[in-house]
Design a protein around this motif. Structure first.
Motif, PDB file in Angstrom:
ATOM      1  N   LEU A 185      39.733  46.174  28.413  1.00  0.00           N
ATOM      2  CA  LEU A 185      39.167  45.319  27.795  1.00  0.00           C
ATOM      3  C   LEU A 185      39.770  44.833  26.608  1.00  0.00           C
ATOM      4  N   ARG A 186      40.879  45.645  26.212  1.00  0.00           N
ATOM      5  CA  ARG A 186      41.625  45.200  25.150  1.00  0.00           C
ATOM      6  C   ARG A 186      42.656  44.253  25.510  1.00  0.00           C
ATOM      7  N   LEU A 187      43.162  44.230  26.721  1.00  0.00           N
ATOM      8  CA  LEU A 187      44.098  43.496  27.158  1.00  0.00           C
ATOM      9  C   LEU A 187      44.122  42.471  28.235  1.00  0.00           C
ATOM     10  N   ALA A 188      42.883  42.561  29.289  1.00  0.00           N
ATOM     11  CA  ALA A 188      43.129  41.873  30.251  1.00  0.00           C
ATOM     12  C   ALA A 188      41.987  40.467  30.162  1.00  0.00           C
ATOM     13  N   ASP A 189      42.517  39.346  30.915  1.00  0.00           N
ATOM     14  CA  ASP A 189      41.557  38.364  30.952  1.00  0.00           C
ATOM     15  C   ASP A 189      40.512  38.394  32.023  1.00  0.00           C
ATOM     16  N   ARG A 190      40.694  39.433  32.815  1.00  0.00           N
ATOM     17  CA  ARG A 190      39.853  39.570  33.971  1.00  0.00           C
ATOM     18  C   ARG A 190      40.062  41.003  34.419  1.00  0.00           C
ATOM     19  N   ILE A 191      38.783  41.531  34.806  1.00  0.00           N
ATOM     20  CA  ILE A 191      38.680  43.307  35.102  1.00  0.00           C
ATOM     21  C   ILE A 191      38.239  43.441  36.403  1.00  0.00           C
ATOM     22  N   LEU A 192      38.512  44.171  37.202  1.00  0.00           N
ATOM     23  CA  LEU A 192      37.994  44.664  38.154  1.00  0.00           C
ATOM     24  C   LEU A 192      37.947  45.970  38.577  1.00  0.00           C
ATOM     25  N   VAL A 193      37.087  46.480  39.260  1.00  0.00           N
ATOM     26  CA  VAL A 193      36.883  47.969  39.673  1.00  0.00           C
ATOM     27  C   VAL A 193      37.267  48.207  41.016  1.00  0.00           C
ATOM     28  N   LEU A 194      37.953  48.960  41.382  1.00  0.00           N
ATOM     29  CA  LEU A 194      38.150  49.408  42.774  1.00  0.00           C
ATOM     30  C   LEU A 194      37.314  50.705  43.211  1.00  0.00           C
ATOM     31  N   LYS A 195      36.478  50.624  44.391  1.00  0.00           N
ATOM     32  CA  LYS A 195      35.658  51.550  44.471  1.00  0.00           C
ATOM     33  C   LYS A 195      35.483  51.852  45.760  1.00  0.00           C
ATOM     34  N   ASN A 196      34.785  52.953  46.383  1.00  0.00           N
ATOM     35  CA  ASN A 196      34.209  53.248  47.730  1.00  0.00           C
ATOM     36  C   ASN A 196      35.633  53.391  48.687  1.00  0.00           C
ATOM     37  N   HIS A 197      35.300  53.958  49.826  1.00  0.00           N
ATOM     38  CA  HIS A 197      36.019  54.336  50.795  1.00  0.00           C
ATOM     39  C   HIS A 197      35.730  53.533  52.161  1.00  0.00           C
ATOM     40  N   PRO A 198      36.407  52.645  52.792  1.00  0.00           N
ATOM     41  CA  PRO A 198      37.582  51.936  52.376  1.00  0.00           C
ATOM     42  C   PRO A 198      37.165  51.248  51.189  1.00  0.00           C
ATOM     43  N   ALA A 199      38.267  50.815  50.093  1.00  0.00           N
ATOM     44  CA  ALA A 199      38.006  50.513  48.861  1.00  0.00           C
ATOM     45  C   ALA A 199      37.641  49.035  49.017  1.00  0.00           C
ATOM     46  N   GLN A 200      36.704  48.693  47.939  1.00  0.00           N
ATOM     47  CA  GLN A 200      36.037  47.338  47.673  1.00  0.00           C
ATOM     48  C   GLN A 200      36.084  47.078  46.202  1.00  0.00           C
ATOM     49  N   LEU A 201      36.198  45.750  46.102  1.00  0.00           N
ATOM     50  CA  LEU A 201      36.529  45.286  44.499  1.00  0.00           C
ATOM     51  C   LEU A 201      34.734  44.831  44.112  1.00  0.00           C
ATOM     52  N   SER A 202      34.633  45.366  42.783  1.00  0.00           N
ATOM     53  CA  SER A 202      33.710  44.937  41.998  1.00  0.00           C
ATOM     54  C   SER A 202      33.572  43.344  41.793  1.00  0.00           C
ATOM     55  N   ASP A 203      32.384  42.846  41.390  1.00  0.00           N
ATOM     56  CA  ASP A 203      32.497  41.394  40.730  1.00  0.00           C
ATOM     57  C   ASP A 203      33.485  41.485  39.560  1.00  0.00           C
ATOM     58  N   PRO A 204      34.003  40.375  39.199  1.00  0.00           N
ATOM     59  CA  PRO A 204      35.034  40.428  38.037  1.00  0.00           C
ATOM     60  C   PRO A 204      34.194  40.474  36.592  1.00  0.00           C
ATOM     61  N   ILE A 205      34.739  41.286  35.963  1.00  0.00           N
ATOM     62  CA  ILE A 205      34.201  41.079  34.411  1.00  0.00           C
ATOM     63  C   ILE A 205      35.199  40.288  33.602  1.00  0.00           C
ATOM     64  N   VAL A 206      34.784  39.193  32.993  1.00  0.00           N
ATOM     65  CA  VAL A 206      35.855  38.299  32.118  1.00  0.00           C
ATOM     66  C   VAL A 206      35.447  38.318  30.807  1.00  0.00           C
ATOM     67  N   PRO A 207      36.033  39.221  29.926  1.00  0.00           N
ATOM     68  CA  PRO A 207      35.536  38.973  28.202  1.00  0.00           C
ATOM     69  C   PRO A 207      35.756  37.442  27.990  1.00  0.00           C
ATOM     70  N   ALA A 208      34.942  37.156  27.193  1.00  0.00           N
ATOM     71  CA  ALA A 208      34.570  35.902  26.473  1.00  0.00           C
ATOM     72  C   ALA A 208      35.783  35.663  25.469  1.00  0.00           C
ATOM     73  N   SER A 209      36.257  36.467  24.618  1.00  0.00           N
ATOM     74  CA  SER A 209      37.237  36.328  23.565  1.00  0.00           C
ATOM     75  C   SER A 209      38.658  36.455  24.312  1.00  0.00           C
TER      76      SER A 209
END
Length: 236
Positions: A185-209
């Protein structure tokens, strides 16, 4: 900058990725979180071309220059700070006044110029990561792959290096692997979480600031709780 389409990859009979799609926008910081063993570092290795036995497509923009900044700084301990920053030219026997001036400018930027003649075994962990960051900048890469480069540092040094990296790499494409939602949250413009097996991506989190951000922002607390829910899944 990077496009991955229908990637399939297994390791020791375990399917890590199946029909996995991923894209990395240029000139942005993207953070990727996930549990240990989920495949975060494997994804970096695939993008870097270090893993070959896969199916699907991994496409990088034409003539992409790539650099890697890891938790282990991989400095040569017996070489000086200056030679470590010029490592590529040093190993090729091509150091010259131009490469030295550039290396010194970068060491000035990371506040290590006063130590330029020291062998790297004399440096602290935080100082070594500053040198590693300067060496990464020396490569003038388009795409920077970061594999938890700040995780072994104490809290104050970690914060200083996070801010410094974000400042010096603000115009680069960065993929940051981290276990720390606050760092993402401090550094990224877009954040994703890798989860499950096989791996899948979460919906992106995009902080406003605009990054770097600090925890007094109430929106960040809400986003941090969302990231923890993504990471914990069915194991609150």
């Amino acid at each position: 900058m990077v496009e991955i389409h229908k990637l399939c990859f297994s390791f020791e009979d375990q399917m890590i990725f199946r029909d996995f799609n991923f894209s990395l926008a240029s000139r942005q910081w993207t953070a990727l979180l996930g549990a240990s063993g989920i495949g975060k570092s494997t994804l970096l290795r695939l993008i870097a071309g270090l893993e070959k036995d896969y199916q699907g497509k991994i496409m990088l923009a034409e003539n992409t220059r790539l650099a890697w900044l890891a938790q282990q700084d991989s400095l040569f301990p017996w070489l000086s700070v200056l030679d470590n920053v010029q490592l590529q030219a040093h190993l090729q026997g091509k150091t010259n006044p131009k490469t030295q001036r550039k290396a010194e400018d970068l060491l000035q930027a990371v506040n290590m110029l006063a130590h330029k003649h020291k062998p790297c075994y004399q440096l602290s962990g935080g100082q070594r990561q500053r040198v590693a960051l300067a060496r990464t900048l020396m490569l003038d890469a388009d795409l920077i792959l970061m594999d938890e480069p700040f995780s072994a540092l104490d809290a104050v040094t970690r914060l200083q290096l996070q801010q410094l990296a974000r400042q010096l790499l603000k115009d680069k494409t960065v993929l940051l692997i981290t276990h720390d939602p606050q760092e993402a949250l401090r550094l990224a413009d877009r954040i994703l979480v890798l989860k499950n097996h096989p791996a899948q991506l979460s919906d992106p989190i995009v902080p406003a600031s605009t990054a770097p951000r600090f925890s007094q922002d109430p929106q960040l607390w809400q986003l941090e709780q969302r990231l923890f829910r993504e990471l914990l899944g069915d194991n609150p």
